[in-house]
Design an enzyme around this catalytic site. Sequence first.
Site, PDB file in Angstrom:
ATOM      1  N   ASN A  69       0.876  -1.180   0.000  1.00 59.47           N
ATOM      2  CA  ASN A  69       0.000   0.000   0.000  1.00 59.47           C
ATOM      3  C   ASN A  69       0.910   1.225   0.000  1.00 59.47           C
ATOM      4  O   ASN A  69       1.512   1.541   1.023  1.00 59.47           O
ATOM      5  CB  ASN A  69      -0.891  -0.019   1.252  1.00 59.47           C
ATOM      6  CG  ASN A  69      -1.677   1.275   1.421  1.00 59.47           C
ATOM      7  OD1 ASN A  69      -1.793   2.061   0.485  1.00 59.47           O
ATOM      8  ND2 ASN A  69      -2.218   1.478   2.617  1.00 59.47           N
ATOM      9  N   TRP A  70       0.990   1.871  -1.164  1.00 58.04           N
ATOM     10  CA  TRP A  70       1.901   3.017  -1.280  1.00 58.04           C
ATOM     11  C   TRP A  70       1.319   4.292  -0.670  1.00 58.04           C
ATOM     12  O   TRP A  70       1.985   5.317  -0.611  1.00 58.04           O
ATOM     13  CB  TRP A  70       2.269   3.243  -2.756  1.00 58.04           C
ATOM     14  CG  TRP A  70       3.423   2.377  -3.209  1.00 58.04           C
ATOM     15  CD1 TRP A  70       3.942   1.302  -2.551  1.00 58.04           C
ATOM     16  CD2 TRP A  70       4.212   2.531  -4.402  1.00 58.04           C
ATOM     17  NE1 TRP A  70       4.997   0.781  -3.262  1.00 58.04           N
ATOM     18  CE2 TRP A  70       5.182   1.510  -4.402  1.00 58.04           C
ATOM     19  CE3 TRP A  70       4.182   3.428  -5.481  1.00 58.04           C
ATOM     20  CZ2 TRP A  70       6.126   1.367  -5.427  1.00 58.04           C
ATOM     21  CZ3 TRP A  70       5.114   3.279  -6.507  1.00 58.04           C
ATOM     22  CH2 TRP A  70       6.081   2.258  -6.473  1.00 58.04           C
ATOM     23  N   LYS A  71       0.066   4.245  -0.243  1.00 61.79           N
ATOM     24  CA  LYS A  71      -0.586   5.435   0.330  1.00 61.79           C
ATOM     25  C   LYS A  71      -0.353   6.637  -0.593  1.00 61.79           C
ATOM     26  O   LYS A  71      -0.360   6.474  -1.804  1.00 61.79           O
ATOM     27  CB  LYS A  71      -0.073   5.686   1.749  1.00 61.79           C
ATOM     28  CG  LYS A  71      -0.112   4.437   2.620  1.00 61.79           C
ATOM     29  CD  LYS A  71       0.091   4.738   4.070  1.00 61.79           C
ATOM     30  CE  LYS A  71       0.189   3.432   4.830  1.00 61.79           C
ATOM     31  NZ  LYS A  71       0.046   3.595   6.255  1.00 61.79           N
ATOM     32  N   HIS A 114      -9.518   1.173   4.809  1.00 64.40           N
ATOM     33  CA  HIS A 114      -8.255   1.398   5.533  1.00 64.40           C
ATOM     34  C   HIS A 114      -8.516   2.345   6.705  1.00 64.40           C
ATOM     35  O   HIS A 114      -9.307   3.290   6.597  1.00 64.40           O
ATOM     36  CB  HIS A 114      -7.197   1.986   4.592  1.00 64.40           C
ATOM     37  CG  HIS A 114      -5.826   1.942   5.177  1.00 64.40           C
ATOM     38  ND1 HIS A 114      -5.416   2.840   6.135  1.00 64.40           N
ATOM     39  CD2 HIS A 114      -4.788   1.089   4.983  1.00 64.40           C
ATOM     40  CE1 HIS A 114      -4.169   2.536   6.489  1.00 64.40           C
ATOM     41  NE2 HIS A 114      -3.764   1.489   5.804  1.00 64.40           N
ATOM     42  N   GLU A 117      -6.892   4.713   7.855  1.00 69.87           N
ATOM     43  CA  GLU A 117      -6.640   6.143   7.600  1.00 69.87           C
ATOM     44  C   GLU A 117      -7.851   6.787   6.928  1.00 69.87           C
ATOM     45  O   GLU A 117      -8.158   7.961   7.184  1.00 69.87           O
ATOM     46  CB  GLU A 117      -5.368   6.293   6.754  1.00 69.87           C
ATOM     47  CG  GLU A 117      -4.133   6.003   7.600  1.00 69.87           C
ATOM     48  CD  GLU A 117      -2.916   5.515   6.833  1.00 69.87           C
ATOM     49  OE1 GLU A 117      -2.885   5.613   5.594  1.00 69.87           O
ATOM     50  OE2 GLU A 117      -1.990   5.017   7.508  1.00 69.87           O
ATOM     51  N   GLU A 127      -5.454  -4.960  10.615  1.00 70.60           N
ATOM     52  CA  GLU A 127      -4.390  -3.989  10.854  1.00 70.60           C
ATOM     53  C   GLU A 127      -4.655  -3.252  12.172  1.00 70.60           C
ATOM     54  O   GLU A 127      -5.452  -2.292  12.198  1.00 70.60           O
ATOM     55  CB  GLU A 127      -4.353  -2.958   9.719  1.00 70.60           C
ATOM     56  CG  GLU A 127      -4.124  -3.562   8.359  1.00 70.60           C
ATOM     57  CD  GLU A 127      -3.558  -2.530   7.385  1.00 70.60           C
ATOM     58  OE1 GLU A 127      -2.447  -2.769   6.905  1.00 70.60           O
ATOM     59  OE2 GLU A 127      -4.192  -1.506   7.148  1.00 70.60           O
ATOM     60  N   GLY A 147       2.594   2.033  10.765  1.00 68.13           N
ATOM     61  CA  GLY A 147       3.590   3.089  10.604  1.00 68.13           C
ATOM     62  C   GLY A 147       4.310   3.468  11.882  1.00 68.13           C
ATOM     63  O   GLY A 147       4.994   4.489  11.922  1.00 68.13           O
ATOM     64  N   SER A 154       3.388  -2.308  10.338  1.00 66.42           N
ATOM     65  CA  SER A 154       4.845  -2.339  10.569  1.00 66.42           C
ATOM     66  C   SER A 154       5.482  -3.678  10.215  1.00 66.42           C
ATOM     67  O   SER A 154       6.461  -4.074  10.842  1.00 66.42           O
ATOM     68  CB  SER A 154       5.167  -1.943  12.016  1.00 66.42           C
ATOM     69  OG  SER A 154       4.771  -0.594  12.244  1.00 66.42           O
ATOM     70  N   GLY A 160       2.696  -1.235   4.278  1.00 68.91           N
ATOM     71  CA  GLY A 160       2.759   0.175   3.897  1.00 68.91           C
ATOM     72  C   GLY A 160       4.187   0.598   3.606  1.00 68.91           C
ATOM     73  O   GLY A 160       4.717   0.375   2.520  1.00 68.91           O
ATOM     74  N   GLY A 161       4.840   1.189   4.606  1.00 66.52           N
ATOM     75  CA  GLY A 161       6.165   1.787   4.410  1.00 66.52           C
ATOM     76  C   GLY A 161       7.167   0.880   3.716  1.00 66.52           C
ATOM     77  O   GLY A 161       7.904   1.317   2.817  1.00 66.52           O
TER      78      GLY A 161
HETATM   79  C1  PEP Z   1      -0.836   0.084   6.068  1.00 66.75           C
HETATM   80  O1  PEP Z   1      -1.029   1.276   6.074  1.00 66.75           O
HETATM   81  O2  PEP Z   1      -1.650  -0.653   5.498  1.00 66.75           O
HETATM   82  C2  PEP Z   1       0.337  -0.430   6.764  1.00 66.75           C
HETATM   83  C3  PEP Z   1       0.323  -1.671   7.162  1.00 66.75           C
HETATM   84  O3  PEP Z   1       1.377   0.447   6.958  1.00 66.75           O
HETATM   85  P1  PEP Z   1       2.811   0.118   7.606  1.00 66.75           P
HETATM   86  O4  PEP Z   1       3.277  -1.196   7.004  1.00 66.75           O
HETATM   87  O5  PEP Z   1       3.684   1.259   7.205  1.00 66.75           O
HETATM   88  O6  PEP Z   1       2.614   0.001   9.069  1.00 66.75           O
END
Ligand code: PEP
Length: 250
Positions: free
Chosen positions: A11-13, A94, A96, A164, A170, A209, A230-231
């Site tokens: 997920n590149w957000k 999600h 966010e 999640e 993050g 994470s 994500g990251g």
């Molecule tokens: C996400 O936003 O779906 C996510 C899992 O982010 P991160 O891996 O950066 O915690």
Amino acid sequence: MGARRKFVAGNWKMHGMAGSLSELQLIAAAADASKSVDVALCVPSTLIARAADAAPTLPIGAQDCHQAEHGAHTGCVSAAMLAEVGARLTIVGHSERRQDQQESNADIKAKAEAAHAAGLSVILCCGETEAQRDAGQAIARVTAQIAESMPDDASADWLTIAYEPIWAIGTGRVPQTSDVAEMHGAIRVKLRDLIGEEADAMRILYGGSMNGGNAAELLAVSDVDGGLVGGASLSADKFVPIIEAAASAS
Ligand code: PEP
């Protein structure tokens, strides 16, 4: 039932411009090489068409869609529009978006239904806040989110759940593997209530994470069928080790 194939989705957000396509191609090459794992990358909608062209073998996804087919919804994009430019899947729900756009479970259910109607696969996100976990409400909150936001006709061939914990996204913090196992087991039980035997084929991803250092341990947990990342999905050197860990866990 056959074993569920591991699935790793990035997920590149709100990251990624045309210059990121070379990174995406490196990820696609690793995904091609890893035959036992399904891999997808959910990029900003501005990048979907170019990403799908640059990496035709890698399923490219969106991060949200509107629930209506079309209409007076300034700034929004429908599932059919995303499919037309090359998306094969979309994330919905999600945390966010639940937080920033105040999306309700009913909104998310409508988005998942719209995505399916447009031919997209769906990654449906759920997760508890830290306060809810501390109050012992995590399982109740997450299973209620799924009951209220998953379409009634959901099946494993088009819908994947992503658990999640919001406090792990993050932050570099991950839950104890025993807590992950407990939650994924509870989600499986809830899915059986909702969709019967189909629940055993449905994949449940862990997100929050995940990185090359912790992926093997998380992906070995019972009922963890992959990761939403994500990251660590933004660069091949961070994402490919997660794909490889999923292949080893397969
Ligand atoms: C996400 O936003 O779906 C996510 C899992 O982010 P991160 O891996 O950066 O915690």
